[in-house]
Structure formats: C-alpha cells, structure tokens
Scaffold this motif. Structure first.
Motif, short mmCIF file in Angstrom:
data_model
loop_
_atom_site.label_atom_id
_atom_site.label_comp_id
_atom_site.label_asym_id
_atom_site.label_seq_id
_atom_site.Cartn_x
_atom_site.Cartn_y
_atom_site.Cartn_z
N GLY A 16 0.79 -1.23 0.00
CA GLY A 16 0.00 0.00 0.00
C GLY A 16 0.82 1.27 0.00
N VAL A 17 2.06 1.18 -0.45
CA VAL A 17 2.95 2.35 -0.50
C VAL A 17 2.85 2.99 -1.87
CG1 VAL A 17 5.33 3.17 -0.36
CG2 VAL A 17 4.53 1.35 1.18
N GLN A 18 2.52 4.27 -1.91
CA GLN A 18 2.37 4.99 -3.18
C GLN A 18 3.64 5.79 -3.48
OE1 GLN A 18 -1.22 7.35 -2.95
NE2 GLN A 18 -2.51 5.61 -3.51
N LEU A 19 4.10 5.68 -4.71
CA LEU A 19 5.27 6.42 -5.15
C LEU A 19 4.83 7.73 -5.79
CD1 LEU A 19 7.27 3.48 -6.78
CD2 LEU A 19 7.72 4.58 -4.57
N PRO A 20 5.72 8.73 -5.80
CA PRO A 20 5.39 10.00 -6.46
C PRO A 20 5.05 9.76 -7.93
CG PRO A 20 7.36 10.24 -5.13
CD PRO A 20 7.04 8.78 -5.15
N PRO A 21 4.04 10.43 -8.47
CA PRO A 21 3.63 10.22 -9.87
C PRO A 21 4.77 10.41 -10.87
CG PRO A 21 1.99 11.52 -8.70
CD PRO A 21 3.16 11.39 -7.77
N THR A 22 5.62 11.40 -10.63
CA THR A 22 6.73 11.65 -11.56
C THR A 22 7.67 10.45 -11.63
OG1 THR A 22 6.62 14.02 -11.08
CG2 THR A 22 8.64 13.20 -12.12
N LEU A 23 7.96 9.88 -10.46
CA LEU A 23 8.85 8.71 -10.41
C LEU A 23 8.19 7.52 -11.10
CD1 LEU A 23 11.39 7.26 -9.50
CD2 LEU A 23 10.31 6.90 -7.27
N THR A 24 6.90 7.34 -10.86
CA THR A 24 6.18 6.24 -11.52
C THR A 24 6.24 6.37 -13.03
OG1 THR A 24 4.66 6.10 -9.62
CG2 THR A 24 3.94 5.09 -11.68
N GLU A 25 6.10 7.58 -13.53
CA GLU A 25 6.18 7.82 -14.97
C GLU A 25 7.58 7.51 -15.50
OE1 GLU A 25 4.99 11.85 -15.50
OE2 GLU A 25 2.91 11.50 -14.86
N GLN A 26 8.60 7.91 -14.75
CA GLN A 26 9.99 7.65 -15.18
C GLN A 26 10.26 6.14 -15.25
OE1 GLN A 26 12.00 9.94 -12.11
NE2 GLN A 26 12.53 11.54 -13.60
N LEU A 27 9.77 5.40 -14.26
CA LEU A 27 9.96 3.95 -14.26
C LEU A 27 9.19 3.30 -15.41
CD1 LEU A 27 9.69 3.30 -10.41
CD2 LEU A 27 11.75 3.10 -11.80
N ALA A 28 7.99 3.78 -15.66
CA ALA A 28 7.18 3.23 -16.74
C ALA A 28 7.84 3.46 -18.10
CB ALA A 28 5.79 3.84 -16.72
N ALA A 29 8.49 4.61 -18.24
CA ALA A 29 9.16 4.95 -19.50
C ALA A 29 10.35 4.04 -19.79
CB ALA A 29 9.60 6.40 -19.49
N GLN A 30 10.84 3.36 -18.75
CA GLN A 30 12.02 2.50 -18.89
C GLN A 30 11.67 1.02 -19.00
OE1 GLN A 30 15.35 3.30 -18.88
NE2 GLN A 30 15.09 5.52 -18.74
N GLN A 31 10.39 0.70 -19.06
CA GLN A 31 9.98 -0.70 -18.99
C GLN A 31 10.48 -1.54 -20.16
OE1 GLN A 31 5.77 -1.06 -18.35
NE2 GLN A 31 5.91 -0.59 -16.18
N SER A 32 10.79 -0.92 -21.27
CA SER A 32 11.28 -1.67 -22.43
C SER A 32 12.77 -1.98 -22.32
CB SER A 32 11.02 -0.89 -23.72
OG SER A 32 11.71 0.35 -23.70
N GLN A 33 13.44 -1.42 -21.32
CA GLN A 33 14.87 -1.61 -21.16
C GLN A 33 15.16 -2.79 -20.23
OE1 GLN A 33 16.96 0.39 -22.97
NE2 GLN A 33 15.03 1.24 -23.77
#
Length: 331
Positions: A29-46
C-alpha cells in the motif's frame, strides 16, 4: 570491505529487480510520487535501468518514514526477481557455491556495491561494501534480508545465520529483525555489513542439483557479465583484486582461467606487474578502510592477505612513511 574501481560505464540495475520492489510496494500500500512512476514506466522496455533511477526510488521510500520497508522488501524477493543470477544461485549445490557466484556475478543484479566472503572464527562470513549515498540503511537491510531468504532457497531447508552486522544504527524493534534473521545475533554500528553462517550450513549439499544446469547457468552469467562490463584482462585483474585483495598470483590466474605466464604477459604489456598492482590495490583499500573507527591494524592485515600483522605494518610504513597508529592520528 571491498571497494569498486571506477566503472567503465554508468552503473545500472536489472529491470526485474526494480519492478519486484515496485510490485512489493504496491502490495504494502505504499504509493510512489507520480513523476517517479512515470519515469519507471518509460524505462519498462529496457533490460537495465540507470542506478540513479533506483536511487530516486529508494529516496522516495526513505521519505515515507517507514524504516521497516527494507526488511519487508528483502524478505519478499523471489529467485526470478534476480534474473540469471537467481537461477544460478538456485542451481548451486551448496551455500558456499552460491556465495562464490554472488561474489563474482552480483553486478548482474545491480552495480551498487561488492560482495566478499571470508572464514570467521564461528563460520563463514558474507560481507557487502556498498557505494550508496541515498537511503543506505533501508537498502542494506533489504539486501541482507534477501540473502537470508536466498540462503534458505539454496539449502532447501530452514537455515538461520549465526550473526548479522550492520554499519548503521538500529532502525527497528528487535522482533522485526528476528522475523528476517531468526535467532541470529544482530549487531549495529559495526565496522562492516555482514552475515555469518555456520560451517555445517555453509557446506550442506542438496541431492537434487543438476551439475549440467549449474554449468550452463555459469556460462550464461559469464556471458552477461562480459556484455555488461567489457574489460581487458588487465582491468579484470584489477577489479578482481579490489574484490579479493588477498589473492596470490596463482589464485588470481586460476580465478581468471589463465596461466601465470599469460597473467604476467598481459600485466607487462600494461607496464605493471602482479606485485605492483597488488600493492597498489592493498594500499588503496587500507587507506580507505582505516577511516572506519572500528577497523584495526590486525583486521586489515587479515583482510588484505598478509601472513601476520608485522608484515602489514612494514608494508604500511613503506606506503605512507608512518606507522598505522601515527597515520590514523594524523588523519
């Protein structure tokens, strides 16, 4: 007590390891900052992420002010979260073999630090020298909780470490550490981060391990390591000495699967030698480690592979022009 040489490329971490942490945080139930979540999502293909991005992840966790997250994450990690090295560890016939792989191939998971192993009076000790600047206590506790969990995977039975040591101060109630490490003696504000297992648990051998699978996983790990850190033989020699400074010339050659003659020839081509490079690394590690208040001349002599404390004392005076105690006092 090892320290890394300067990396040849930006430090990175495997994608699956980071995603496993993110998944576990969602379960908690720990929520990460939206900006960080977006950065991680952008790297999913790597396949791998910059270590700086995982630094940002751990910094966000530290800001949650939930110090138990490190242990919780470490205990929840599974073999598949470590990619090739996870399956390499599972294919190991004993904890001793698994730790050898951990020492040699842990950078496949992440390049945030280096492992080493050493015989201790009570058993065998696995140490970790980190390069972290952010959320250090959280990350170290996650790493050692995952080691304790992983040791049980490898052994195929419920084994408990004898002792766990942390450099940082105690973060949590004792009962939470007992959940991760059982009845182990847990010490804080120590000279190093380490976990110690008994001789019996260290050498306990499973019967079901397939030696062919183990060899295949070793070959795959070696290939991936070469792709991750393409280095000349001379650079590999230096990196290995930084991890295991006590290695003799024959041991070093054997670890690199080359003859002593080949070892000498490559070092000569780089205008150095085993003795010169070994002394350079030992001096670097000694001066670095004596900044730690609990490190003694005797402990450094043992770690660096000197036959006795007097031999190390002579080498230290040759390096610095001072005795160990005079140098520390001067510093």
């Amino acid at each position: 007590m090892n320290k890394q040489q300067q990396p040849l490329c930006k430090a990175s971490v495997t994608q699956s390891f980071t995603q496993a942490i993110v998944h576990q945080l969602a379960q908690l139930g720990v929520q990460l900052p939206p900006t960080l979540t977006e950065q991680l999502a952008a790297q999913q293909s790597q396949q791998r992420l910059p270590l700086a991005l995982q630094d940002a992840l751990w910094q966000a966790l530290e800001q949650q002010r939930q110090p138990e997250l490190g242990l919780q994450i470490g205990m929840a990690l599974q073999p598949q979260h470590f990619d090739t090295i996870g399956f390499l560890l599972l294919s190991s016939p004993s904890l001793s073999t698994a730790v050898e792989s951990l020492v040699n191939y842990s950078s496949l998971i992440g390049e945030g630090g280096t492992f080493s192993k050493a015989k201790s009076p009570s058993g065998w000790q696995i140490s970790y020298e980190d390069h972290f600047k952010i959320a250090v206590a959280l990350r170290i506790e996650a790493i050692f909780a995952s080691i304790a969990t992983g040791a049980r995977w490898v052994a195929g039975k419920a084994i408990t470490p004898l002792q766990v040591q942390f450099k940082h101060a105690q973060q949590l109630p004792t009962e939470l550490y007992q959940q991760a490490f059982g009845d182990a003696e847990v010490r804080f504000e120590q000279a190093q981060n380490s976990i110690t297992y008994s001789d019996d648990d260290w050498h306990f051998r499973q019967q079901e391990v397939n030696p062919l699978l183990q060899q295949q996983m070793l070959e795959l790990a070696q290939q991936q390591l070469q792709q991750l850190q393409p280095r000349s033989l001379t650079e590999r020699i230096e990196a290995l000495l930084h991890r295991q400074p006590w290695l003799t010339r024959p041991q070093l050659a054997a670890s690199l699967a080359v003859s002593e003659r080949t070892l000498a020839r490559h070092l000569a081509a780089a205008n150095t030698s085993y003795n010169a490079l070994s002394q350079q690394v030992k001096k670097h590690l000694a001066l670095q480690q004596l900044q730690q208040p609990h490190v003694t001349q005797a402990s450094l002599a043992d770690f660096l592979g000197y036959s006795d404390e007097q031999a190390f004392a002579k080498a230290f005076r040759r390096w610095t022009g001072m005795t160990f105690s005079d140098y520390r006092r001067h510093q």
